[in-house]
Design an enzyme around this catalytic site. Structure first.
Site, PDB file in Angstrom:
ATOM      1  N   HIS A 146      42.611  33.931  31.966  1.00  0.00           N
ATOM      2  CA  HIS A 146      42.117  35.119  32.650  1.00  0.00           C
ATOM      3  C   HIS A 146      41.577  36.164  31.673  1.00  0.00           C
ATOM      4  O   HIS A 146      41.204  37.263  32.078  1.00  0.00           O
ATOM      5  CB  HIS A 146      43.263  35.707  33.485  1.00  0.00           C
ATOM      6  N   LYS A 148      39.113  38.169  29.081  1.00  0.00           N
ATOM      7  CA  LYS A 148      37.691  38.469  28.925  1.00  0.00           C
ATOM      8  C   LYS A 148      37.527  39.077  27.542  1.00  0.00           C
ATOM      9  O   LYS A 148      37.850  40.247  27.326  1.00  0.00           O
ATOM     10  CB  LYS A 148      37.184  39.446  29.993  1.00  0.00           C
ATOM     11  N   ASP A 153      29.875  39.139  15.514  1.00  0.00           N
ATOM     12  CA  ASP A 153      29.820  39.209  14.044  1.00  0.00           C
ATOM     13  C   ASP A 153      31.166  39.571  13.425  1.00  0.00           C
ATOM     14  O   ASP A 153      31.224  40.030  12.277  1.00  0.00           O
ATOM     15  CB  ASP A 153      28.756  40.210  13.579  1.00  0.00           C
ATOM     16  N   HIS A 318      39.177  47.351  40.800  1.00  0.00           N
ATOM     17  CA  HIS A 318      39.579  46.173  40.032  1.00  0.00           C
ATOM     18  C   HIS A 318      40.222  46.560  38.702  1.00  0.00           C
ATOM     19  O   HIS A 318      40.464  45.711  37.849  1.00  0.00           O
ATOM     20  CB  HIS A 318      38.343  45.290  39.775  1.00  0.00           C
ATOM     21  N   LYS A 320      42.753  47.528  35.734  1.00  0.00           N
ATOM     22  CA  LYS A 320      44.089  47.102  35.326  1.00  0.00           C
ATOM     23  C   LYS A 320      44.561  48.109  34.286  1.00  0.00           C
ATOM     24  O   LYS A 320      44.250  47.997  33.094  1.00  0.00           O
ATOM     25  CB  LYS A 320      44.063  45.703  34.709  1.00  0.00           C
ATOM     26  N   ASP A 325      53.403  58.689  31.217  1.00  0.00           N
ATOM     27  CA  ASP A 325      53.396  60.103  30.812  1.00  0.00           C
ATOM     28  C   ASP A 325      52.018  60.446  30.228  1.00  0.00           C
ATOM     29  O   ASP A 325      51.011  60.133  30.824  1.00  0.00           O
ATOM     30  CB  ASP A 325      54.537  60.380  29.822  1.00  0.00           C
TER      31      ASP A 325
END
Length: 400
Positions: A146, A148, A153, A318, A320, A325
């Site tokens: 999952h 990404k 370079d 979407h 995450k 705090d």
């Protein structure tokens, strides 16, 4: 009658086999793998919440690459935007730049064999990640990469929630605008992202470049302290628990799918008993069947004990993000659900820099201002259809 009995016995055998396959496969995976632990690094981070802006920047960086481009996505769709992305990679490969593309076999299942041949023909080094394998066929069929990750370079890195497809650049009317959190980074931690990609590449292809200096140029430290946190289908529950324990005043969880483990649910209940404010932001519009209903049983418990549950109304949410705090923030690929906790390979970034946290706090306040409180009647007076969906969702929640 005999046929019915035979069919029932066959069904029982299949269910038993699936359970044994999954349990043994999971145990074997945990015994033979480990989560890599990286130190705190210093670099420079930039936050993107809109896919159009993110991919414009990403494409510019890929165009300017001179040595190597390493790309890992969970999803690459079969649409015009995805084709444009693949064209960019093929163009760079034809120019002599090393290009490696690794995609999850299930998440990117719409990629055709013709396109794979085209990529390889133009010099792109390609592989699927986590194809099902014996002896644990069912367990491996449920594993997902999952992550990404893009590393250019060995100097520029990207990670976050955005995949490749038209919805991620606001071209899907149902899910538009798409709200997400994605990071661009430079500095010391690029070596960690590069190592994660090359480890996944080795797992998929058995080609090991992790000791090659060619892919790990020396980087100057930046100004922002942060840490790369990868997990491989285990360890994320403990990671989130440690974050929760650091809270003194407030926790904000932004996630498209809220299906916590029993342990995390109890940790959140303890937080509420201490008088710590808990806010959970989830989408109002759902992009997958049953995921909304799967969250309701947890929301009933947490709202009763004082949690604030908000549904994002301005498109699809979407993001995450876990915000503790004003001193700790986690942004990455992991959802607050059982699949990310116990199946998926994920990579997150733990951020400590006060100036960056202030920027994230503003984005979260934008999310909150575009959200409404989850309607009480949804939880207290569910329809028969909703109750059926909730029961189904609970049963299959580990795989949602």
């Amino acid at each position: 009658m005999k046929i019915v009995i035979v069919l029932l016995l066959l069904l029982l055998f299949v269910l038993c086999w699936l359970r044994i396959d999954f349990r043994r496969g999971q145990k074997h995976h945990i015994q033979n793998n480990h989560n890599r632990v990286y130190p705190k690094r210093r670099g420079d981070l930039r936050l993107y919440t809109d896919g159009t802006d993110l991919f414009a920047e990403l494409f510019r960086d890929i165009h300017q690459a001179t040595k190597h481009v390493h790309v890992l996505f969970y999803i690459i769709k079969n649409d015009q935007f995805s084709q444009h992305f693949l064209d960019v990679l093929m163009h760079k490969a034809k120019s002599g730049v090393e290009v490696r593309l690794l995609i999850d076999w299930m998440g990117s299942r719409t990629i055709s064999k013709r396109m794979v041949k085209e990529l390889k023909k133009h010099g792109v080094r390609f592989s699927f990640s986590f194809t099902p394998k014996l002896p644990y066929l069912f367990y491996t069929s449920q594993k997902r990469n999952h992550r990404k990750i893009t590393v250019i370079d060995g100097e520029i890195g990207y990670l976050g929630g955005l995949n490749i497809g038209k919805e991620y650049i606001n071209q899907d009317p149902k899910l538009c605008p798409w709200r997400d959190y994605h990071l661009k980074m430079t500095g010391e931690s690029i070596q960690d992202l590069q190592y994660e990609f090359l480890t996944d590449w080795y797992t998929a292809t058995k080609e090991d470049y992790r000791k090659s200096d060619h892919y790990f140029p020396q980087q100057q430290p930046g100004t922002m302290q942060h840490m790369i946190v990868p997990t491989e289908g285990f360890g994320l529950e403990e990671t989130f628990t440690r974050f929760i324990h650091k809270a003194k005043h407030e926790i904000i969880i932004g996630t498209p799918y809220f299906i916590p483990s029993i342990t995390l649910l109890e940790e959140l209940r303890k937080v509420l008993r201490k008088g710590i404010k808990l806010t959970i932001i989830v989408p109002f519009v759902s992009d997958h069947l049953f995921v909304k209903e799967a969250a309701y049983r947890y929301f009933r418990i947490l709202i009763k004990e004082g949690a604030h549950v908000l549904q994002f109304q301005n498109g699809f949410y979407h993001s995450k993000v876990l915000f503790i705090d004003d001193h700790l923030c986690d942004i990455g690929t992991a959802n607050f659900d059982k699949r990310s906790l116990f199946l998926n390979h994920e990579v997150n970034c733990l951020i400590y820099d006060p100036s960056f946290l202030a920027e994230v706090a503003k984005k979260i306040q934008d999310d909150i201002s575009n959200s409404t409180t989850l309607a009480e009647r949804t939880l207290t007076r569910p329809t028969l259809v909703q109750l059926i969906k909730e029961r189904i969702a609970y049963t299959i929640s580990p795989f949602l």
